[in-house]
Motif scaffolding. Structure first.
Motif, PDB file in Angstrom:
ATOM      1  N   HIS A 124       0.828  -1.216   0.000  1.00 40.05           N
ATOM      2  CA  HIS A 124       0.000   0.000   0.000  1.00 40.05           C
ATOM      3  C   HIS A 124       0.859   1.262   0.000  1.00 40.05           C
ATOM      4  CE1 HIS A 124      -3.304  -2.699   0.640  1.00 40.05           C
ATOM      5  NE2 HIS A 124      -2.690  -3.193   1.707  1.00 40.05           N
ATOM      6  N   CYS A 125       1.933   1.221  -0.763  1.00 36.42           N
ATOM      7  CA  CYS A 125       2.788   2.408  -0.861  1.00 36.42           C
ATOM      8  C   CYS A 125       2.434   3.155  -2.138  1.00 36.42           C
ATOM      9  CB  CYS A 125       4.257   2.009  -0.943  1.00 36.42           C
ATOM     10  SG  CYS A 125       4.865   1.304   0.567  1.00 36.42           S
ATOM     11  N   PRO A 126       2.488   4.495  -2.099  1.00 36.06           N
ATOM     12  CA  PRO A 126       2.249   5.244  -3.328  1.00 36.06           C
ATOM     13  C   PRO A 126       3.411   5.040  -4.304  1.00 36.06           C
ATOM     14  CG  PRO A 126       2.952   6.726  -1.582  1.00 36.06           C
ATOM     15  CD  PRO A 126       2.748   5.382  -0.945  1.00 36.06           C
ATOM     16  N   VAL A 127       3.104   5.172  -5.588  1.00 39.28           N
ATOM     17  CA  VAL A 127       4.137   4.977  -6.605  1.00 39.28           C
ATOM     18  C   VAL A 127       4.886   6.293  -6.790  1.00 39.28           C
ATOM     19  CG1 VAL A 127       4.588   4.231  -8.966  1.00 39.28           C
ATOM     20  CG2 VAL A 127       2.663   3.278  -7.702  1.00 39.28           C
ATOM     21  N   THR A 128       5.918   6.463  -6.024  1.00 38.95           N
ATOM     22  CA  THR A 128       6.732   7.670  -6.167  1.00 38.95           C
ATOM     23  C   THR A 128       8.189   7.260  -6.298  1.00 38.95           C
ATOM     24  OG1 THR A 128       7.103   7.842  -3.792  1.00 38.95           O
ATOM     25  CG2 THR A 128       5.192   9.016  -4.668  1.00 38.95           C
ATOM     26  N   VAL A 129       8.986   8.202  -6.773  1.00 41.03           N
ATOM     27  CA  VAL A 129      10.408   7.913  -6.928  1.00 41.03           C
ATOM     28  C   VAL A 129      11.018   7.561  -5.570  1.00 41.03           C
ATOM     29  CG1 VAL A 129      12.640   8.925  -7.536  1.00 41.03           C
ATOM     30  CG2 VAL A 129      10.655   9.349  -8.977  1.00 41.03           C
ATOM     31  N   ALA A 130      10.658   8.374  -4.566  1.00 38.38           N
ATOM     32  CA  ALA A 130      11.210   8.120  -3.241  1.00 38.38           C
ATOM     33  C   ALA A 130      10.760   6.758  -2.722  1.00 38.38           C
ATOM     34  CB  ALA A 130      10.786   9.222  -2.287  1.00 38.38           C
ATOM     35  N   GLY A 131       9.498   6.425  -3.007  1.00 39.01           N
ATOM     36  CA  GLY A 131       8.980   5.134  -2.563  1.00 39.01           C
ATOM     37  C   GLY A 131       9.731   3.982  -3.196  1.00 39.01           C
ATOM     38  N   ILE A 132      10.016   4.105  -4.486  1.00 39.26           N
ATOM     39  CA  ILE A 132      10.720   3.025  -5.182  1.00 39.26           C
ATOM     40  C   ILE A 132      12.144   2.913  -4.671  1.00 39.26           C
ATOM     41  CG2 ILE A 132      11.564   2.254  -7.431  1.00 39.26           C
ATOM     42  CD1 ILE A 132       9.056   3.623  -8.615  1.00 39.26           C
ATOM     43  N   ARG A 133      12.758   4.065  -4.469  1.00 38.58           N
ATOM     44  CA  ARG A 133      14.125   4.067  -3.957  1.00 38.58           C
ATOM     45  C   ARG A 133      14.158   3.382  -2.589  1.00 38.58           C
ATOM     46  NH1 ARG A 133      15.514   9.665  -4.742  1.00 38.58           N
ATOM     47  NH2 ARG A 133      16.103   9.431  -6.905  1.00 38.58           N
ATOM     48  N   ALA A 134      13.169   3.739  -1.752  1.00 33.95           N
ATOM     49  CA  ALA A 134      13.136   3.156  -0.406  1.00 33.95           C
ATOM     50  C   ALA A 134      12.861   1.663  -0.475  1.00 33.95           C
ATOM     51  CB  ALA A 134      12.074   3.852   0.428  1.00 33.95           C
ATOM     52  N   LEU A 135      12.069   1.270  -1.442  1.00 35.71           N
ATOM     53  CA  LEU A 135      11.729  -0.145  -1.581  1.00 35.71           C
ATOM     54  C   LEU A 135      12.958  -0.965  -1.969  1.00 35.71           C
ATOM     55  CD1 LEU A 135       9.343  -2.308  -1.976  1.00 35.71           C
ATOM     56  CD2 LEU A 135       9.648  -1.806  -4.401  1.00 35.71           C
ATOM     57  N   LEU A 136      13.667  -0.474  -2.992  1.00 38.73           N
ATOM     58  CA  LEU A 136      14.750  -1.280  -3.539  1.00 38.73           C
ATOM     59  C   LEU A 136      16.016  -1.168  -2.706  1.00 38.73           C
ATOM     60  CD1 LEU A 136      14.329  -0.629  -7.340  1.00 38.73           C
ATOM     61  CD2 LEU A 136      13.416  -2.489  -5.973  1.00 38.73           C
ATOM     62  N   ASP A 137      16.324   0.033  -2.312  1.00 39.93           N
ATOM     63  CA  ASP A 137      17.551   0.211  -1.546  1.00 39.93           C
ATOM     64  C   ASP A 137      17.457   1.494  -0.736  1.00 39.93           C
ATOM     65  OD1 ASP A 137      20.010   0.402  -0.471  1.00 39.93           O
ATOM     66  OD2 ASP A 137      21.130   0.205  -2.347  1.00 39.93           O
ATOM     67  N   PRO A 138      16.935   1.398   0.466  1.00 43.22           N
ATOM     68  CA  PRO A 138      16.722   2.613   1.251  1.00 43.22           C
ATOM     69  C   PRO A 138      18.024   3.334   1.582  1.00 43.22           C
ATOM     70  CG  PRO A 138      16.294   0.658   2.572  1.00 43.22           C
ATOM     71  CD  PRO A 138      16.491   0.195   1.169  1.00 43.22           C
TER      72      PRO A 138
END
Lengths: 944, 432
Positions: A124-138
């Motif tokens: 349930h995370c929004p699709v944002t650049v920061a979100g993706i960055r945090a997902l893959l490699d915080p």
């Protein structure tokens, strides 16, 4: 929405299709092979010029622009969008897109994108650049949109002033920016370019920088029927536009759009009917203006991150809020300051403005009445700060003069009006007075044809047209200086104002005795300070008498205009308010940053690492200096420079503007190398020299000390070189293409130099002859890197090295055969070296006994001096100029292609001679090329 | 010292990773737990596997629930998907960028692609050590950053460390040639040898390769064979007797360029007329190189032109058991160089079926199967054909006893059995 971009049609993989979002494919272009700017010639260009009026060249839209518009429009139409790159051919486009819209996630690979979206959805995370960055490699550090030019601790907070105003005519944005830059901020004014130069232009305004970007064609043609963007079609009245605005805002904040498609369609239809009935609404123009600003400036503002957005006027406020929202998505909070504009220009509606004011951090107005209006219409408690439009004495210099423009000698009395009279009655009063004065002339400054016509017809009726001059306004901010040779400044005679007007301030700063009506604040000041006369506007005789009194006793009135009084009405009195307001929004790091203010910037060529060497020499002697190099990818030499920028990236207009703001604007002294621009926008390749000289002139106007520096090839005209050098590489026709290229490049440089009045520096003595009046700045050798190899054995069979930077120019065609022959005979060992990184050169020189530098050019260049510094015996064709310039013999072997073999045999056979030359050569370089002399030359030419 | 030693296992490749390298660490972890150790696994975050390397979330269910899993963020920079974070060169000139950045971070540790993970991994291990007592660290590679981080932290904190090498750090596993980074890697390896309690290798040739080069440490170089996993092969599914039907010969495993295809097909052609009518040879496994490459196409063409031969391609691990159940005779052929012992060797043994092996008699494969009763080693073409026939007879004439016998030998070759003594020893050393 998932937007798949591909350079060829791609199948959507099932994993992506299975996700809830709609998928759309957009075909995007690959980059062109080489950057070929579009310049239209011939009949088509003529036709276009006729159509477009002032177009000199058709704007050269970047290759990605059209697809970029399609993709971003599609992305903006949904509250949450993601771009997926389907094939490698689309990577460059995707990168250009991502760089300009860093808040928009752009993902390489369909399967990766599907997996990422799946994971985000699951969590349930929004699709944002920061979100993706945090997902893959915080822990991965977030990169800046464009590479840093300065150390973070050197960077000052950046205020970007957005304006629609014509910067040639409207000084307020420039004044504000210059003032803020003086207070320690980095200030950039972003506005529209008046011309259609491919990328716009930039120019320094004291310590600030103005960047003018090319607006859309619609912008250029504004005034005729406005064209609407598809996104905005369908909103006609204020409520509907407000609703649309909300939607856009919601989109930017990631909320769901509130309107249904059906409702939008209904609105569309209603609007269409409405338009049919009543013609285009003024507000549609406003919306177009906002969109235009977003399209023209949006890219820039996402690649040059602002710390504060300063919006000049309501249209720019709307644009600023959208940009602010984009940055919010990236996790950067940008305050918005709103300058309501002055006067109220009707480009918004009270409701609309009230809505926008919610997102503003501070408000400033040009007048008290405007401040009252804003606070009255505004529910939130926040006092607008009044910053009056006052002339800044430090910015007023102009070479235009009202007397010269009108062809009037100093005996003729001039009544000046900085703005045309507002009413017919006012015109009548002024002209009636003029009629009775017989000798006086009236000068009216105006840019609008209607007011000029009105004055002309009235003056013809009165029979005074021969004494009335209508002139176009001088450059923004210079009105006071322009009018200072007039005799009387005329203020409104019939209407009394509560506030001090801009004209009043201009006249006071210009030192003009004032004439005004007898009512209102200004009349009170005039009487109290004795700086002019007042008259009853309805009584012609009283006006005439007042003017006579003024003309009769000019000096007394002028004397009353004390410096204190001028300060009171100039920008000096305004800037503290501005400073205080900005301190509350974003504190400045201190009044003036220690670094940067008297910095010398040297660039962008850094040939043979000399730009860096001089910057280092300056720093070693207490002068702040910085060298900049635009480096072509694949440049093998890799010299040191303080800031190295990829040359491809450096030609990007956004990067140029950023360089201008961060590196050029803060420098006090600028050395422009090789006739190449540091940050000036340039269109086509031959324009680079022009751009460099344009940049130099602009910097001089803005108070910088500028020197043009030439290294050699760009100044040394081949046709002249051939006359004096029998072995010139340009003579034999062997290097035809090179000669032709250098001929045209040097001719452009010489054309620029013909109009250049500032200092010219040249790096070798022979170049002085090519640029009369130029100064020789000795090359600077890093004596530590090129250390003296005192412990080297003197070998009977010496190793000879030839390491030309460009063998065509260094006469390798004569050197190679001789050395190969000698090597074959066993006289010498020959090492031929080319294109090695500079860091390897000291090692090469230290293992060499003899270096043959060049034949045919007649110079003592960097490589030769480096060899001498290492104690290597130099054999080279340094010319007479070099011998003469040092005032002592050069401890090296002078040779020409004629006697090269003979000389080399001699040097090889006499190790003792080589041994004796070594220490002398080192001492010679230490004496002349240690940087001392270079720094003296730089200091003198830059006046440091 | 507590009765239950706390053992930290450093393993980058851990579920949900679905690569072949995951099974050994998984088995080690589970068995350590079942032997009574408190186990903490330090591995990479799930996302790189789910997004990039390939993952099988079901594998996570196989991890013993008592095991604590510490995940350290990792994502390979060369595959970073956010285009906005790329440089211009990466977008415009991808090949050049990759050439230039392939070796990024190798100054930190000579293992391209993983070296940047080392500082994070080391930091997490230190944090774990700070948290409480660690009685032992077992690090398994590749990637070898696992080993390096473990050695660094073990050295700092005086924790005993065991290193497990599933591949080869200093040389190419297939050719035995020294690695291109040999000189850069050697000092690390020497330090590992000095620090570690034992250095585990997957087969005898690799252990011997190291013993030859590092004779002074020879006593610490231990062979810990891979064995077969119950997830890959289920001996119970094998039919005891092929009731009069044609036989299916099968090869299971990757088909590498080293596969002796012409010899095998030659022997097969010879054997076909002598085999029961309808007998087939089935190849199950991915091609070890691109299907579209010239040699890939030639390989497939050769397979298709041979009589009664079928190529099935890659078989997912979950379906392996049923594939084995379908086969009657297994074909074993050299899959890699001398240093490689195929994991299939153990699975083959588990089935209890006859095995035709076209491998050198001195190869490790033969040594692994030394006690296996149904091995038919063929070394030349003619013998190969004979062995196909012999193996076919072996299968057809069995009433189930030979199968049971062979399966009993195979059972000793399971991963569980092979790992057990080593893990017991490890736990004993940690429980002082």
């Amino acid at each position: 929405m998932i937007i798949i971009v591909g350079s060829e049609r791609a199948k959507t993989i099932p994993e992506l299709k299975a996700l809830a979002s709609p998928v759309r494919f957009i075909k995007v272009p690959r980059p062109p092979k080489a950057h070929e700017p579009l310049v239209l010639r011939g009949r088509l260009a003529d036709q276009l010029n006729q159509v477009a009026g002032t177009f000199a060249a058709v704007p050269d839209a970047p290759w990605w622009r059209r697809a970029y518009q399609r993709v971003t429009d599609a992305a903006d139409s949904s509250h949450s969008s993601l771009v997926v790159v389907a094939d490698p051919g689309a990577k460059p486009f995707a990168w250009e897109l991502a760089r300009r819209r860093p808040e928009l996630p752009v993902i390489w690979g369909q399967s990766q994108a599907a997996a990422i979206l799946g994971l985000l959805e699951e969590r349930h995370c929004p699709v944002t650049v920061a979100g993706i960055r945090a997902l893959l490699d915080p822990q991965r550090p977030a990169p800046l949109p464009t590479p840093d030019l300065l150390d973070p601790d050197e960077r000052r907070p950046r205020i970007v002033v957005l304006t629609e105003a014509d910067l040639e005519a409207q000084a307020r944005p420039l004044r504000i920016a210059a003032s803020l830059a003086h207070d320690g901020y980095e200030a950039v004014v972003v506005g529209y370019s008046p011309s259609a130069l491919p990328f716009g232009d930039s120019f320094p305004v004291r310590e600030a920088m103005a960047v003018r970007l090319v607006g859309s064609i619609e912008h250029q043609r504004r005034g005729s029927a406005p064209r609407r963007s598809p996104l905005w079609v369908g909103y006609a009245d204020d409520n509907q536009i407000a609703h649309a605005w909300h939607e856009l805002e919601a989109m930017d904040q990631g909320r769901t759009s509130s309107g249904s498609a059906l409702r939008r369609r209904t609105t569309l239809f209603r609007t269409w009917l409405h338009e049919r009935a009543s013609g285009p609404q003024p507000d549609s123009q406003r919306v177009d203006r906002v969109l235009d600003a977003l399209r023209s400036f949006g890219t820039f503002l996402m690649s040059v991150p602002p710390d504060v957005l300063h919006a000049d006027g309501p249209v720019m406020l709307e644009a600023a809020v959208v940009i602010r929202n984009r940055w919010t998505k990236l996790g950067k909070d940008i305050p918005v300051v709103y300058d309501t504009g002055h006067p109220w220009d009707g480009s918004t509606t009270p409701d609309r403005e009230r809505l926008l004011l919610r997102s503003v951090n501070a408000v400033m107005t040009g007048s008290v009445s405007e401040a009252v209006r804003v606070s009255a219409s505004w529910s939130r408690q926040l006092d607008p700060v009044v910053i009056a439009d006052a002339p800044d004495e430090r910015m007023t210099a102009t070479n235009r003069d009202v007397r010269v423009d009108c062809g009037l000698d100093s005996q003729v009395p001039i009544l000046a009006m900085a703005h045309p009279p507002e009413t017919k009655a006012e015109v009548r009063t002024v002209l009636a007075a003029l009629e009775r004065l017989k000798t006086a002339h009236l000068v009216v400054v105006t840019s609008t044809a209607t007011s000029a016509d009105r004055i002309e017809s009235a003056a013809r009726r009165n029979g005074v047209w021969n004494r009335v001059h209508v002139v176009r306004p001088p450059q923004a901010g210079t009105v006071a200086s322009y009018l200072s040779s007039a005799d009387v400044g005329v203020l409104p005679l019939l209407t009394g104002h509560d506030e001090v007007s801009v004209d009043f301030r201009e006249y006071v700063v210009a030192g003009l005795p004032l004439l005004s009506g007898d009512a209102g604040t200004m009349a009170d000041i005039i009487v109290a300070e004795g700086i002019g006369e007042t008259a009853s506007g309805s009584d012609d005789a009283s006006v005439v008498q007042a003017i006579r009194r003024l003309l009769a006793d000019r000096d007394r009135y002028r004397a009353a205009m004390t410096p204190q009084l001028r300060d009171r009405f100039s920008w000096t009195a305004q800037s503290p308010h501005l400073r205080r307001m900005y301190q509350s929004v974003l504190p400045s790091p201190g009044n003036v940053s220690p670094r940067g203010r008297d910095r010398v910037l040297i660039g962008p060529a850094n040939y043979a690492g000399q730009g860096f060497a001089w910057a280092q020499a300056l720093r070693a002697r207490g002068v702040d200096a910085l060298s900049l190099e635009h480096r072509q990818e694949g440049n093998p030499f890799a010299y040191h420079a303080d800031v190295v920028m990829d040359a491809d990236l450096a030609s990007d207009p956004e990067v140029r503007a950023r360089t201008a703001a961060e590196l050029v604007a803060p420098a006090a002294g600028v050395v422009i190398e090789a006739g190449l621009p540091l940050a000036a926008m340039e269109g086509t390749e031959p324009d680079r020299t022009t751009a460099a000289f344009r940049e130099a002139a602009g910097l001089v106007r803005a108070g910088r000390r500028v020197a043009m520096l030439f290294h050699g090839s760009e100044l040394r005209r081949p046709d002249l070189h051939v006359r004096t050098h029998p072995w010139s590489p340009f003579g034999a026709g062997e290097h035809r293409d090179l000669t032709v290229n250098l001929q045209s490049r040097t001719e452009r440089v010489h054309a620029g130099l013909a109009a250049w009045l500032g200092p010219v520096l040249v790096t070798t003595p022979d170049l002085v002859a090519y640029a009369p009046g130029s100064t020789w700045i000795p090359l600077t050798i890093d004596l530590e890197r090129f250390e003296f190899g005192s412990d080297r054995p003197i070998r009977d069979r010496p190793t000879v090295v030839h390491l030309p930077s460009r063998s065509a120019l260094k006469g390798s065609r004569w050197i190679d055969p001789v050395l190969q022959r000698l090597a074959a005979e066993g006289v010498v060992n020959y090492e031929r070296i080319q294109r090695v990184p500079n860091r390897e050169v000291p090692g090469i020189l230290r293992r060499a006994d003899i270096v043959v530098d060049q034949m045919g050019m007649g110079i003592l260049g960097v490589a030769a001096l480096e060899a001498m510094a290492c104690g290597t015996t130099l054999v080279s064709d340094f010319g007479d100029e070099a011998e003469g310039a040092y005032g002592e013999p050069i401890p090296a072997i002078r040779s020409t292609p004629d006697d090269l073999e003979q000389q080399l045999r001699r040097v090889a056979a006499e190790p003792e001679m080589r041994h004796e030359l070594r220490r002398d050569a080192r001492d010679f370089v230490e004496r002349h090329h240690n940087g001392d002399r270079s720094v003296v030359v730089l200091r003198e030419s830059l006046g440091l | 010292m507590s009765q239950r030693p706390h053992i930290v296992v450093v393993a980058w490749g851990f579920p949900p990773f679905r690569g072949s390298g995951v099974y050994r660490p998984l088995a080690m972890v589970n068995q350590l737990a079942s032997l009574g150790a408190r186990v903490t696994v330090v591995t990479a975050t799930r996302e790189p596997f789910l997004v990039h390397y390939g993952a099988d979330p079901d594998l996570e269910n196989l991890v013993d629930p008592s095991v604590r899993i510490e995940r350290v963020p990792f994502f390979p920079d060369l595959s970073w998907p956010l285009v906005g974070d790329w440089s211009a060169t990466r977008a415009y000139r991808g090949k050049r960028w990759r050439e230039r950045h392939a070796a990024d971070g190798t100054d930190l540790f000579p293992e391209a692609g993983f070296s940047s993970w080392l500082p994070r991994l080391t930091a997490r291990l230190r944090a774990l050590a700070d948290e409480g007592s660690i009685d032992g660290i077992l690090a398994t590679g590749n990637p070898y950053v696992d080993l390096q981080a473990a050695v660094v932290v073990a050295g700092e904190r005086g924790i005993p460390v065991w290193l497990d090498d599933r591949d080869l750090f200093l040389a190419d596993r297939f050719t035995g040639e020294p690695d291109v980074d040999y000189t850069a890697r050697l000092p690390y390896f020497e330090r590992w040898l000095q620090t570690t309690q034992e250095f585990w290798f997957v087969n005898r040739p690799i252990a011997q390769w190291h013993r030859d080069r590092f004779p002074t440490s020879a006593d610490r170089l231990v062979v810990v064979e891979n064995g077969w996993d119950a997830t890959a092969v289920n001996p119970e599914l094998i039919e005891p007797r092929p009731a009069g039907r044609p036989l299916t010969f099968g090869y299971v495993g990757v088909l590498s360029p080293l596969f002796p295809l012409s010899e095998v097909l030659g022997a097969w052609r010879e054997a076909v007329p002598r085999l029961p009518a309808g007998s087939r040879l089935v190849f199950c496994g991915a091609l070890g190189w691109s299907v579209n490459s010239g040699s890939g196409k030639r390989f497939l063409r050769a397979l298709r032109s041979a009589p009664n031969v079928e190529y099935r391609g890659h078989v997912p691990r979950t379906q392996l058991s049923s594939v084995y159940a379908e086969l009657d005779v297994l074909l074993l052929a050299r899959a890699g160089g001398n240093l490689v012992t195929g994991s299939k060797t153990y699975e083959y043994a588990a089935t209890g079926l006859p095995i035709v092996a076209q491998v050198p008699a001195d190869s490790d494969t033969v040594q692994v199967l030394a006690g296996y009763p149904r091995l038919h080693v063929a070394q030349d073409l003619q013998a190969g054909a004979d062995h196909f026939v012999a193996a076919a007879d072996d299968r057809r004439n069995d009433n189930g006893t030979r199968l049971a016998q062979a399966q009993k030998v195979g059972a000793a070759l399971s991963r569980q059995q092979l790992l057990r003594p080593h893990l017991v020893r490890l736990i004993a050393a940690c429980t002082k």
